[in-house]
Design a protein around this motif. Structure first.
Motif, PDB file in Angstrom:
ATOM      1  N   ARG A  34      47.225  58.742  27.694  1.00  0.00           N
ATOM      2  CA  ARG A  34      47.008  59.438  28.951  1.00  0.00           C
ATOM      3  C   ARG A  34      45.623  59.186  29.543  1.00  0.00           C
ATOM      4  O   ARG A  34      45.450  59.276  30.767  1.00  0.00           O
ATOM      5  N   GLU A  35      44.628  58.877  28.699  1.00  0.00           N
ATOM      6  CA  GLU A  35      43.248  58.810  29.190  1.00  0.00           C
ATOM      7  C   GLU A  35      42.639  57.420  29.207  1.00  0.00           C
ATOM      8  O   GLU A  35      41.581  57.217  29.811  1.00  0.00           O
ATOM      9  N   THR A  36      43.273  56.447  28.548  1.00  0.00           N
ATOM     10  CA  THR A  36      42.658  55.125  28.481  1.00  0.00           C
ATOM     11  C   THR A  36      42.533  54.504  29.869  1.00  0.00           C
ATOM     12  O   THR A  36      43.353  54.733  30.751  1.00  0.00           O
ATOM     13  N   ARG A  37      41.485  53.697  30.047  1.00  0.00           N
ATOM     14  CA  ARG A  37      41.295  52.959  31.299  1.00  0.00           C
ATOM     15  C   ARG A  37      41.561  51.465  31.081  1.00  0.00           C
ATOM     16  O   ARG A  37      41.355  50.674  31.979  1.00  0.00           O
ATOM     17  N   SER A  38      42.040  51.108  29.911  1.00  0.00           N
ATOM     18  CA  SER A  38      42.370  49.715  29.600  1.00  0.00           C
ATOM     19  C   SER A  38      43.842  49.494  29.909  1.00  0.00           C
ATOM     20  O   SER A  38      44.709  49.628  29.035  1.00  0.00           O
ATOM     21  N   SER A  39      44.143  49.157  31.162  1.00  0.00           N
ATOM     22  CA  SER A  39      45.540  49.075  31.592  1.00  0.00           C
ATOM     23  C   SER A  39      46.305  47.978  30.869  1.00  0.00           C
ATOM     24  O   SER A  39      47.485  48.135  30.551  1.00  0.00           O
ATOM     25  N   GLU A  40      45.629  46.847  30.589  1.00  0.00           N
ATOM     26  CA  GLU A  40      46.335  45.741  29.943  1.00  0.00           C
ATOM     27  C   GLU A  40      46.709  46.089  28.504  1.00  0.00           C
ATOM     28  O   GLU A  40      47.802  45.751  28.035  1.00  0.00           O
ATOM     29  N   ILE A  57      58.448  53.605  33.657  1.00  0.00           N
ATOM     30  CA  ILE A  57      58.022  54.724  34.507  1.00  0.00           C
ATOM     31  C   ILE A  57      56.741  55.347  33.959  1.00  0.00           C
ATOM     32  O   ILE A  57      55.798  55.641  34.718  1.00  0.00           O
ATOM     33  N   ALA A  58      56.679  55.545  32.637  1.00  0.00           N
ATOM     34  CA  ALA A  58      55.478  56.120  32.032  1.00  0.00           C
ATOM     35  C   ALA A  58      54.258  55.226  32.268  1.00  0.00           C
ATOM     36  O   ALA A  58      53.164  55.710  32.601  1.00  0.00           O
ATOM     37  N   LEU A  59      54.437  53.912  32.116  1.00  0.00           N
ATOM     38  CA  LEU A  59      53.335  52.975  32.353  1.00  0.00           C
ATOM     39  C   LEU A  59      52.924  52.984  33.821  1.00  0.00           C
ATOM     40  O   LEU A  59      51.725  52.950  34.140  1.00  0.00           O
ATOM     41  N   SER A  60      53.903  53.033  34.715  1.00  0.00           N
ATOM     42  CA  SER A  60      53.598  53.017  36.152  1.00  0.00           C
ATOM     43  C   SER A  60      52.773  54.230  36.555  1.00  0.00           C
ATOM     44  O   SER A  60      51.850  54.117  37.370  1.00  0.00           O
ATOM     45  N   ILE A  61      53.091  55.384  36.003  1.00  0.00           N
ATOM     46  CA  ILE A  61      52.342  56.603  36.331  1.00  0.00           C
ATOM     47  C   ILE A  61      50.884  56.468  35.924  1.00  0.00           C
ATOM     48  O   ILE A  61      49.965  56.826  36.688  1.00  0.00           O
ATOM     49  N   GLU A  62      50.644  55.940  34.730  1.00  0.00           N
ATOM     50  CA  GLU A  62      49.270  55.806  34.249  1.00  0.00           C
ATOM     51  C   GLU A  62      48.495  54.747  35.035  1.00  0.00           C
ATOM     52  O   GLU A  62      47.337  54.961  35.401  1.00  0.00           O
ATOM     53  N   VAL A  63      49.127  53.613  35.310  1.00  0.00           N
ATOM     54  CA  VAL A  63      48.423  52.537  36.015  1.00  0.00           C
ATOM     55  C   VAL A  63      48.208  52.906  37.479  1.00  0.00           C
ATOM     56  O   VAL A  63      47.198  52.523  38.082  1.00  0.00           O
ATOM     57  N   LYS A  64      49.120  53.673  38.074  1.00  0.00           N
ATOM     58  CA  LYS A  64      48.952  54.103  39.458  1.00  0.00           C
ATOM     59  C   LYS A  64      47.661  54.896  39.623  1.00  0.00           C
ATOM     60  O   LYS A  64      46.939  54.723  40.619  1.00  0.00           O
ATOM     61  N   ALA A  65      47.360  55.735  38.661  1.00  0.00           N
ATOM     62  CA  ALA A  65      46.128  56.519  38.730  1.00  0.00           C
ATOM     63  C   ALA A  65      44.897  55.615  38.744  1.00  0.00           C
ATOM     64  O   ALA A  65      43.917  55.883  39.445  1.00  0.00           O
ATOM     65  N   LEU A  66      44.937  54.532  37.986  1.00  0.00           N
ATOM     66  CA  LEU A  66      43.825  53.595  37.960  1.00  0.00           C
ATOM     67  C   LEU A  66      43.723  52.839  39.281  1.00  0.00           C
ATOM     68  O   LEU A  66      42.621  52.559  39.771  1.00  0.00           O
TER      69      LEU A  66
END
Length: 302
Positions: free
Chosen positions: A152-158, A208-217
């Protein structure tokens, strides 16, 4: 300071594993006629393409700043990570669901199911190696955080996307093995079709879970909460700073932008004030290697 995983190493390991698995699955799908196996082959091929896009994102993120892109290209990583999540949803998930519903309407008998199980076992071994390598990098990055909190908190999208792909692939392989095994034991082709649909639903959920996290970034997140706490601890501990009034951070791919407004310790003249600010910024960048840009606004009012 917070740890950082080697996302490039995890991507290359996943790419090698997925290509080997794709070749094996495709051969098995043609021989056996298994819908679940074909869905897994498409999934592995999509993963290879996805990892190529992540490598492209890493390469673009290293482009230097310019007048047109003053803060560099770091956020290109988030764009390509989001594209990967969309492809995982469309190419992997929706295709698998379509293939499964097609098998429900027009079931086809399995041919050489033991071949399929052998390939799945090979795939599970290869994907486990890839997952182990990914988890090694994730554990280095998350430190004492739980896996869910890191997600939920990582900023390493890759690294986030590679983790999601590896997890979905490993679970998908297990579902495919169960589907083919159940079909072999019962002779009921319904299990193969349902297994294919289940793989599709799994991929859609992960996407969907990945998209939600990456969208925030993509929108523009600051650094991780623990990273922000480390920065504040550093600033509060500086003799040059009497009080931190505001701290704004922005994650730019692997780099970070920091803006600070602080009440400074009184100095005899403006030159001394400038030297104090420069010292704080130099020491901050030396301690926090990911801080590439810093903007300091002093408040010397009484």
């Amino acid at each position: 300071m917070s740890g950082h995983g080697n996302s490039l190493r995890a991507i290359l390991l996943a790419l090698g594993a997925n290509f080997a698995i794709f070749v094996a699955k495709l051969i098995a799908a043609v021989v056996t006629g298994s819908g679940a196996m074909l869905a897994e082959a498409v999934h592995s091929l999509a993963d290879c393409g996805n990892q190529g896009l992540l490598l492209l994102g890493i390469r673009q993120s290293k482009r230097p700043p310019s007048d047109e892109y003053p803060l560099g290209w770091g956020r290109a990583l988030y764009f390509w990570s989001f594209v990967v999540a969309v492809l995982l949803f469309a190419v992997g998930g929706l295709f698998s669901i379509y293939e499964g519903t097609h098998k429900l309407a027009q079931p086809e008998p399995l041919r050489w199911p033991w071949v399929a199980l052998g390939v799945l076992l090979f795939g599970i071994v290869m994907e486990s190696i890839s997952m182990h390598g990914c988890l090694r990098e994730v554990n280095q990055a998350r430190g004492e955080q739980s896996l869910w909190r890191w997600f939920r908190e990582t900023r390493s999208s890759e690294l986030l996307v590679i983790f999601g792909e590896d997890l979905a692939a490993l679970l998908g392989l297990c579902l495919a093995a169960l589907a083919i095994g159940a079909t072999m034991l019962t002779g009921n082709l319904l299990f193969d079709a349902l297994g294919t649909i289940a793989i599709g639903v799994l991929l859609v959920a992960v996407a969907i879970a990945l998209s939600i996290e990456v969208k925030a970034l993509l929108i523009g997140q600051g650094v991780e909460p623990r990273r922000r706490a480390e920065l504040l601890t550093f600033l509060h501990g500086r003799a040059e700073i009497a009080e931190v009034l505001n701290l704004i951070t922005l994650q730019m791919g692997p780099d970070v932008m920091v803006a600070i407004k602080a009440r400074m310790t009184p100095t005899p003249d403006n030159l001394s004030l400038i030297e104090a600010i420069n010292t704080v910024e130099q020491d901050m960048k030396a301690q926090f290697a990911d801080v590439r840009w810093s903007f300091f606004e002093p408040d010397v009012s009484d």
